[in-house]
Design an enzyme around this catalytic site. Structure first.
Site, PDB file in Angstrom:
ATOM      1  N   GLY A   1       0.579  -1.194   0.165  1.00  0.00           N
ATOM      2  CA  GLY A   1       0.043  -0.213  -0.023  1.00  0.00           C
ATOM      3  C   GLY A   1       0.763   1.335   0.042  1.00  0.00           C
ATOM      4  O   GLY A   1       2.157   1.174  -0.043  1.00  0.00           O
ATOM      5  N   SER A   2       0.042   2.246   0.421  1.00  0.00           N
ATOM      6  CA  SER A   2       0.663   3.703   0.277  1.00  0.00           C
ATOM      7  C   SER A   2       1.864   3.761   1.212  1.00  0.00           C
ATOM      8  O   SER A   2       1.785   3.494   2.273  1.00  0.00           O
ATOM      9  CB  SER A   2      -0.376   4.749   0.493  1.00  0.00           C
TER      10      SER A   2
END
Length: 134
Positions: A61-62
Site C-alpha cells: 500500500g501507500s
C-alpha cells in the site's frame, strides 16, 4: 531459542506473537486509534496489533502507511515489535520513526512461528528470542 536475523529498527520489544501469512497495509488496513486490523478479508481482521509482536511477510500500500505506524505509537496502540520476511521502505520507515523494534530475514518461515508465543525482538542485534533464555 535465539534466531538471528537482520536489524532494521533499534530497541527491544516483548509480547505475544501475532502472525499473518498475508502482507499488511497500514493505510486503511489498521485503525490507528484502536490498533485493530480492519482490512476486509485479511487473516488478522478484527484482531489487535497493540502490544503484540507482529510478524508478517511485508507491507503493502501507500507510503502513508509509515505515518499510520507512527500514529499507532502516538496512540499507544502500536505493536511491541515487528518481524518481516523482507523489510521494505514503508514499514521500515514507520518502525524507525515510531521507535518500534524491527527485524527481518529470520532463518525460518513465518508459518513456523506460533501465535500467542511470548517472544522478544532485539532490534539492535537482529535477534528473535523465543521463550526464556535464563
Amino acid at each position: 531459542m535465539i534466531l538471528k536475523g537482520r536489524s532494521i529498527a533499534k530497541g527491544s520489544g516483548r509480547g505475544e506473537l501475532l502472525v499473518s501469512p498475508a502482507p499488511i497495509s497500514f493505510l486503511s488496513g489498521v485503525n490507528p486509534d484502536t490498533g485493530i486490523v480492519v482490512e476486509k478479508g485479511h487473516p488478522l481482521e478484527g484482531k489487535t496489533v497493540a502490544g503484540r509482536v507482529l510478524a508478517f511477510p511485508y507491507g503493502k500500500g501507500s507510503t502513508v502507511g509509515s505515518y499510520i505506524i507512527y500514529a499507532l505509537q502516538q496512540n499507544g496502540t502500536a505493536p511491541a515489535a515487528i518481524i518481516n520476511v523482507e523489510a521494505e521502505p514503508i514499514i521500515a520507515v514507520g518502525a524507525i520513526i515510531a521507535g518500534i523494534p524491527m527485524i527481518d530475514r529470520l532463518p525460518l518461515d513465518l508459518a513456523d512461528l506460533q501465535d500467542g508465543t511470548e517472544v522478544t525482538v532485539e532490534g539492535d542485534s537482529g535477534e528473535l528470542i523465543c521463550g526464556d533464555t535464563e
